[in-house]
Design an enzyme around this catalytic site. Sequence first.
Site, PDB file in Angstrom:
ATOM      1  N   LYS A 177      51.443  62.557   5.018  1.00 56.08           N
ATOM      2  CA  LYS A 177      50.142  63.078   4.686  1.00 56.08           C
ATOM      3  C   LYS A 177      49.982  62.572   3.109  1.00 56.08           C
ATOM      4  O   LYS A 177      51.010  62.156   2.863  1.00 56.08           O
ATOM      5  CB  LYS A 177      50.401  64.782   4.646  1.00 56.08           C
ATOM      6  CG  LYS A 177      48.984  65.432   4.510  1.00 56.08           C
ATOM      7  CD  LYS A 177      48.486  65.491   6.145  1.00 56.08           C
ATOM      8  CE  LYS A 177      47.373  66.235   5.855  1.00 56.08           C
ATOM      9  NZ  LYS A 177      46.764  66.388   7.463  1.00 56.08           N
TER      10      LYS A 177
HETATM   11  P1  NAD Z   1      36.688  69.764   5.888  1.00 52.46           P
HETATM   12  O1  NAD Z   1      36.738  69.405   4.335  1.00 52.46           O
HETATM   13  O2  NAD Z   1      35.640  68.751   6.689  1.00 52.46           O
HETATM   14  O3  NAD Z   1      36.240  71.457   5.897  1.00 52.46           O
HETATM   15  C1  NAD Z   1      36.861  72.479   5.339  1.00 52.46           C
HETATM   16  C2  NAD Z   1      36.175  73.736   5.411  1.00 52.46           C
HETATM   17  O4  NAD Z   1      36.952  74.842   4.853  1.00 52.46           O
HETATM   18  C3  NAD Z   1      34.988  73.684   4.611  1.00 52.46           C
HETATM   19  O5  NAD Z   1      33.930  74.188   5.460  1.00 52.46           O
HETATM   20  C4  NAD Z   1      35.065  74.541   3.510  1.00 52.46           C
HETATM   21  O6  NAD Z   1      34.019  75.076   2.878  1.00 52.46           O
HETATM   22  C5  NAD Z   1      36.052  75.477   3.989  1.00 52.46           C
HETATM   23  N1  NAD Z   1      37.028  76.149   3.028  1.00 52.46           N
HETATM   24  C6  NAD Z   1      37.557  75.519   1.962  1.00 52.46           C
HETATM   25  N2  NAD Z   1      38.090  76.480   1.224  1.00 52.46           N
HETATM   26  C7  NAD Z   1      38.016  77.609   1.790  1.00 52.46           C
HETATM   27  C8  NAD Z   1      38.457  79.053   1.549  1.00 52.46           C
HETATM   28  N3  NAD Z   1      39.210  79.411   0.309  1.00 52.46           N
HETATM   29  N4  NAD Z   1      37.839  79.919   2.214  1.00 52.46           N
HETATM   30  C9  NAD Z   1      37.027  79.935   3.332  1.00 52.46           C
HETATM   31  N5  NAD Z   1      36.753  78.615   3.817  1.00 52.46           N
HETATM   32  C10 NAD Z   1      37.085  77.522   2.864  1.00 52.46           C
HETATM   33  O7  NAD Z   1      38.045  69.613   6.517  1.00 52.46           O
HETATM   34  P2  NAD Z   1      38.673  69.735   8.057  1.00 52.46           P
HETATM   35  O8  NAD Z   1      38.822  68.217   8.236  1.00 52.46           O
HETATM   36  O9  NAD Z   1      37.680  70.263   8.828  1.00 52.46           O
HETATM   37  O10 NAD Z   1      40.172  70.484   7.858  1.00 52.46           O
HETATM   38  C11 NAD Z   1      40.140  71.730   8.053  1.00 52.46           C
HETATM   39  C12 NAD Z   1      41.457  72.094   8.545  1.00 52.46           C
HETATM   40  O11 NAD Z   1      41.985  71.224   9.742  1.00 52.46           O
HETATM   41  C13 NAD Z   1      42.629  71.699   7.248  1.00 52.46           C
HETATM   42  O12 NAD Z   1      43.814  72.654   7.556  1.00 52.46           O
HETATM   43  C14 NAD Z   1      43.031  70.199   7.999  1.00 52.46           C
HETATM   44  O13 NAD Z   1      44.229  69.927   7.541  1.00 52.46           O
HETATM   45  C15 NAD Z   1      42.915  70.651   9.558  1.00 52.46           C
HETATM   46  N6  NAD Z   1      42.986  69.338  10.334  1.00 52.46           N
HETATM   47  C16 NAD Z   1      41.886  68.547  10.153  1.00 52.46           C
HETATM   48  C17 NAD Z   1      41.920  67.561  11.143  1.00 52.46           C
HETATM   49  C18 NAD Z   1      40.805  66.452  11.097  1.00 52.46           C
HETATM   50  O14 NAD Z   1      40.612  65.621  12.061  1.00 52.46           O
HETATM   51  N7  NAD Z   1      39.760  66.388  10.178  1.00 52.46           N
HETATM   52  C19 NAD Z   1      42.809  67.114  12.035  1.00 52.46           C
HETATM   53  C20 NAD Z   1      43.913  68.217  12.166  1.00 52.46           C
HETATM   54  C21 NAD Z   1      43.939  69.293  11.407  1.00 52.46           C
END
Ligand code: NAD
Length: 491
Positions: A177
């Site tokens: 990561k």
């Molecule tokens: P992103 O940046 O696209 O979205 C993040 C979202 O979380 C946004 O809507 C933001 O407003 C919200 N957020 C941030 N802080 C917050 C808070 N304090 N309270 C409420 N909402 C809050 O990110 P993403 O890629 O969708 O990732 C989200 C999660 O999924 C993370 O934990 C990431 O590690 C995990 N993840 C992502 C992927 C991927 O393919 N993008 C794969 C596996 C896991």
Amino acid sequence: MNNSEQKIKKFDGMKPIDTRKEWKLLYYQHGRPGLEEGSKFKGICRYCELMDMCPLPKPEGGVWRCTYYRPFQKKSNLYNHVLGQLEKAKDVVPFDNDICRILTETMNEIVVHFPVKMKDGRVKVLTGYRVQHNNALGPFKGGLRFHPAVDIDEIKALATLMTWKTAITNIPFGGAKGGIQLDPADFSAEEMERISRRFAYALGNNIGPEYDIPAPDVNTNSQIMAWIQDTYMSTVAPNERNRCVHVVTGKPIESGGSQGREKATGQGVVFLIEKWANDNGMNLQGATYTVQGFGNVGSWAARLMKRQGSKLIAVEDVTGAILNKDGIDPDDLAVYVREHGGVHGYLKADPIDHVTFFSTKADIFIPAALENQITDATAELLEVKLIAEGSNGPTDPEGDKILRRRNIAVIPDILCNSGGVIVSYFEWLQNKRSEFWDLEEVDAKLKKTIVAAYDRVRDAAEKYKVDWRTAAQIVALSRLEMVYKERGIFP
Ligand code: NAD
């Protein structure tokens, strides 16, 4: 200057995301256990924990909470939770101590400080991380996160979770990561491009198509992957360039990305919800769900649940929370969020506070934001049957205990959100073979792979009579232990 003056000064320069550009106070009125009926919610601000430092006057006899934008969340140590989970699995299955010792350490922790020219001509020195936890199963693999709360411990934890994820899903990758501690809202698009490129350049050969392959995560996307790909390809010999297309995954389709990668994590979450609903007699047609985080994972999961006939009733993101018991159209909300940067101000639903969001009764809750959201405080509020963990580490150990006591089913993160890395693997394979698979093929292969992982976890839960989180950890450790035992320890 005393401590609290210093802290106020530190926060002075920060800009609120709230378009009203002011501190916002929320008073929660609730009759739930732990909260006083009809009185102010007792607790600390879930973002900044300023508590006694807030420049605003405290309300009479009450405790204030603010929703100041900067998400300085209470950072309960995710890395300790991740290691604690490993210990829990070891209590059930006597995994080899030496192998567990190897897996409790990360292999490499790379910290880079790199200068970037800002648009006003000044130079900013930024700090970036890449942690490579383990590559026994294949090249290091994992996302890049751009967020103010990024630090080495968080990245170590997330890298370790990636190792478990790739092990559970039987894909030939290890775990890594990376990230930069920054808030993208502070930078222009050109500055973000320079930052992304300079970070890739600083990492140099610490990443590579057969060695360590980054992908998008919080606040990074296919555009940032294309910049990193281009920077990496530009630094190798011209005749090598096209052999490096797969240095990152989650690229735009035109630059070698895969069909279905953008929605893959949300799609994986929904395939597993479908499977769980089938196994547990829940009809998804008309089932209600709430989503925390409306970025890549949350918005796609929400939109794909709509195709199952389910009804989205509440959403929370960093800008606020909204509720409409008659249903929120996730496709319409996605358009709004793209235009306005968050759910705040969406007029087809009512604004609600954090506690009301967590207390909203629904069949399914999909956390898809950041870690440590389901805690001893919020786990008691949840009125749902299933939690499908789209985000990494959304539940802390205290929250987890409460969910178990309350018999709320959990599809744990390392299984539930593995769709992203599975389709990243497909993208990597297509690049290596110069192939291009259509969406139906990608989706079918994703479903087969993620459902097989689900079956392995369910079987382990039944065999060892443990919760699914522990079962998932057992499945991951079993595969890694087998590989270490077959190969031995060099020399
Ligand atoms: P992103 O940046 O696209 O979205 C993040 C979202 O979380 C946004 O809507 C933001 O407003 C919200 N957020 C941030 N802080 C917050 C808070 N304090 N309270 C409420 N909402 C809050 O990110 P993403 O890629 O969708 O990732 C989200 C999660 O999924 C993370 O934990 C990431 O590690 C995990 N993840 C992502 C992927 C991927 O393919 N993008 C794969 C596996 C896991």
